[in-house]
Design a protein around this motif. Structure first.
Motif, PDB file in Angstrom:
ATOM      1  N   ILE A   7       0.843  -1.123  -0.138  1.00 24.80           N
ATOM      2  CA  ILE A   7      -0.028  -0.013   0.070  1.00 24.80           C
ATOM      3  C   ILE A   7       0.868   1.243   0.097  1.00 24.80           C
ATOM      4  O   ILE A   7       0.608   2.326  -0.569  1.00 24.80           O
ATOM      5  CB  ILE A   7      -0.977   0.149   1.214  1.00 24.80           C
ATOM      6  N   THR A   8       2.147   1.222   0.425  1.00 27.76           N
ATOM      7  CA  THR A   8       2.773   2.412   0.616  1.00 27.76           C
ATOM      8  C   THR A   8       3.380   2.586  -0.753  1.00 27.76           C
ATOM      9  O   THR A   8       3.623   3.643  -1.144  1.00 27.76           O
ATOM     10  CB  THR A   8       3.991   2.068   1.562  1.00 27.76           C
ATOM     11  N   ASP A   9       3.572   1.598  -1.369  1.00 24.41           N
ATOM     12  CA  ASP A   9       3.954   1.430  -2.848  1.00 24.41           C
ATOM     13  C   ASP A   9       3.017   2.495  -3.850  1.00 24.41           C
ATOM     14  O   ASP A   9       3.295   3.053  -4.494  1.00 24.41           O
ATOM     15  CB  ASP A   9       4.452   0.285  -3.522  1.00 24.41           C
ATOM     16  N   ALA A  10       1.814   2.022  -3.533  1.00 21.57           N
ATOM     17  CA  ALA A  10       0.740   2.464  -4.393  1.00 21.57           C
ATOM     18  C   ALA A  10       0.509   3.933  -3.949  1.00 21.57           C
ATOM     19  O   ALA A  10       0.306   4.903  -4.778  1.00 21.57           O
ATOM     20  CB  ALA A  10      -0.723   1.644  -4.024  1.00 21.57           C
ATOM     21  N   ILE A  11       0.642   4.419  -2.610  1.00 23.39           N
ATOM     22  CA  ILE A  11       0.557   5.875  -2.226  1.00 23.39           C
ATOM     23  C   ILE A  11       1.582   6.681  -2.923  1.00 23.39           C
ATOM     24  O   ILE A  11       1.453   7.749  -3.485  1.00 23.39           O
ATOM     25  CB  ILE A  11       0.713   5.829  -0.775  1.00 23.39           C
ATOM     26  N   ILE A  18       0.793   8.780 -11.057  1.00 23.31           N
ATOM     27  CA  ILE A  18       0.342   7.320 -11.843  1.00 23.31           C
ATOM     28  C   ILE A  18      -0.805   6.619 -11.082  1.00 23.31           C
ATOM     29  O   ILE A  18      -0.713   6.278  -9.684  1.00 23.31           O
ATOM     30  CB  ILE A  18       1.682   6.244 -11.725  1.00 23.31           C
ATOM     31  N   PRO A  19      -1.764   6.384 -11.838  1.00 17.42           N
ATOM     32  CA  PRO A  19      -3.000   5.575 -11.455  1.00 17.42           C
ATOM     33  C   PRO A  19      -2.357   4.077 -10.907  1.00 17.42           C
ATOM     34  O   PRO A  19      -1.882   3.509 -11.750  1.00 17.42           O
ATOM     35  CB  PRO A  19      -3.943   5.646 -12.665  1.00 17.42           C
ATOM     36  N   CYS A  20      -2.915   3.720  -9.753  1.00 20.84           N
ATOM     37  CA  CYS A  20      -2.495   2.565  -9.233  1.00 20.84           C
ATOM     38  C   CYS A  20      -3.430   1.981  -8.220  1.00 20.84           C
ATOM     39  O   CYS A  20      -4.101   2.518  -7.502  1.00 20.84           O
ATOM     40  CB  CYS A  20      -0.974   3.083  -8.247  1.00 20.84           C
ATOM     41  N   ILE A  21      -3.324   0.824  -8.359  1.00 21.16           N
ATOM     42  CA  ILE A  21      -4.108  -0.199  -7.290  1.00 21.16           C
ATOM     43  C   ILE A  21      -2.842  -1.382  -6.480  1.00 21.16           C
ATOM     44  O   ILE A  21      -2.181  -1.517  -7.398  1.00 21.16           O
ATOM     45  CB  ILE A  21      -5.078  -1.084  -7.664  1.00 21.16           C
TER      46      ILE A  21
END
Length: 337
Positions: A7-11, A18-21
């Motif tokens: 989740i820290t990577d996604a944030i 960059i749109p991310c999930i």
């Protein structure tokens, strides 16, 4: 759209625009794959960038997620973060903390298509005698790609390992046949409707299966409509009377009565109650019709699994045991409706 491991990577990726999930682990759970496919349905490209680590857990998770997306027809690619010697692990958050967003965008830009990534993970110097098991997952992925795209992957395999295209194409055909067999098996497992094979079997075996189908379906309908006959377009309830198959005939303006059930009607009911198939040499199923000889046999020799009903009564009567029958519906012990 980008998929990261944590989740820290996604944030961090979102902060870089960059749109991310994220599955908040190395891979999406199987029960969440349907959601993933919905989330990525409109994406022109899906890039997976998991942790680069000595254990290889992130890379294995990325391949599993990529496989599901590739099979669903997504343009999915795998980006690999540069991990310097002596570094056990690096993730998207670490990389963006140490580098400008442009450098991360370059990593994503050079992400390899899923099948290309699979090919490049096999060492180029691998002996030809050891290639077949290593290429198995590659060819499985090629088998669900488009014709032109798949042809390009075959060229890449030939070029990288120096094997003959004819041998590779022959192996791919075997993989495709195996995939069809597995897909057929999955459909059968997921389908509650019984499947009856009609080719390559003795007629008596087909008849035995058909009788089982007819009895099981009719039993379900009888139990569901034990108090009143079905109406509208619902299949009728079937019974035995005097060595013949009969049905409950209903009319809005007339009383319920028993009526003969013929071969054509039995054919139609069998077609509705089961999936009738032929099976080819590769194990793939092809839809067909129930044999008319089967419906003829079921009418000529009514299955004993059909309840026996001798007559329909419209007024209370005393049963064989002396009890007064007043409730509507099937009275199996008395052979009455």
């Amino acid at each position: 759209i980008l998929i990261t491991e944590g989740i820290t990577d996604a944030i961090s990726a979102r902060q870089a625009g960059i749109p991310c999930i994220s599955p908040v682990t190395t891979r999406f759970r199987k029960k969440d794959l349907t959601k993933l496919l919905k989330l990525t349905r409109a994406a022109a490209r899906v890039v997976i960038c998991n942790d680069a680590e000595e254990s290889g857990a992130g890379a294995a998770g990325a391949l599993e997620t990529a496989s599901a997306l590739h099979e669903a027809g997504r343009d999915v690619r795998i980006a690999v973060l540069p991990r310097h010697e002596g570094t056990d692990k690096i993730d998207v958050n670490d990389f963006l903390n140490a580098n400008p967003p442009e450098d991360f965008e370059a990593v994503l830009y050079h992400a390899k298509r899923y099948v290309e990534h699979l090919i490049e993970t096999i060492p180029k110097e691998t002996p030809a005698t050891d290639l077949e098991p290593l290429l198995a997952p590659v060819l499985e992925a090629v088998s669900v790609a488009g014709k032109i795209e798949g042809d390009a992957y075959l060229d890449a395999i030939v070029k990288r390992f120096g094997i003959r295209r004819r041998a590779l194409s022959s192996t791919l055909k075997g993989v495709e046949a195996d995939q069809r067999r597995k897909a057929t098996a999955r459909r059968v497992e997921e389908n509650e409707t019984p499947v009856v094979r009609v080719n390559g079997r003795q007629l008596r075996s087909i008849i035995e299966d058909a009788r089982g189908v007819a009895v099981a379906a009719n039993t379900t309908r009888v139990e569901a409509g034990a108090n009143e006959p079905p109406g509208g377009d619902a299949p009728p309830l079937l019974f035995r009377r005097g060595g013949a198959v009969v049905r409950l005939k209903t009319d809005d303006e007339a009383a319920v009565e028993l009526a003969q059930w013929g071969e054509t009607a039995m054919f139609g009911l069998l077609a509705r109650d089961a999936d009738w198939v032929t099976v080819d040499e590769e194990g793939a199923f092809h839809p067909t019709f129930p044999p008319k000889d089967v419906s003829r046999d079921l009418v000529t020799f009514p299955p004993t699994g059909f309840p026996r009903v001798d007559s329909v009564i419209t007024t209370p009567v005393f049963g064989a045991g002396g009890e007064l029958i007043v409730a509507p519906g099937l009275h199996a012990d008395e052979h009455l409706w």
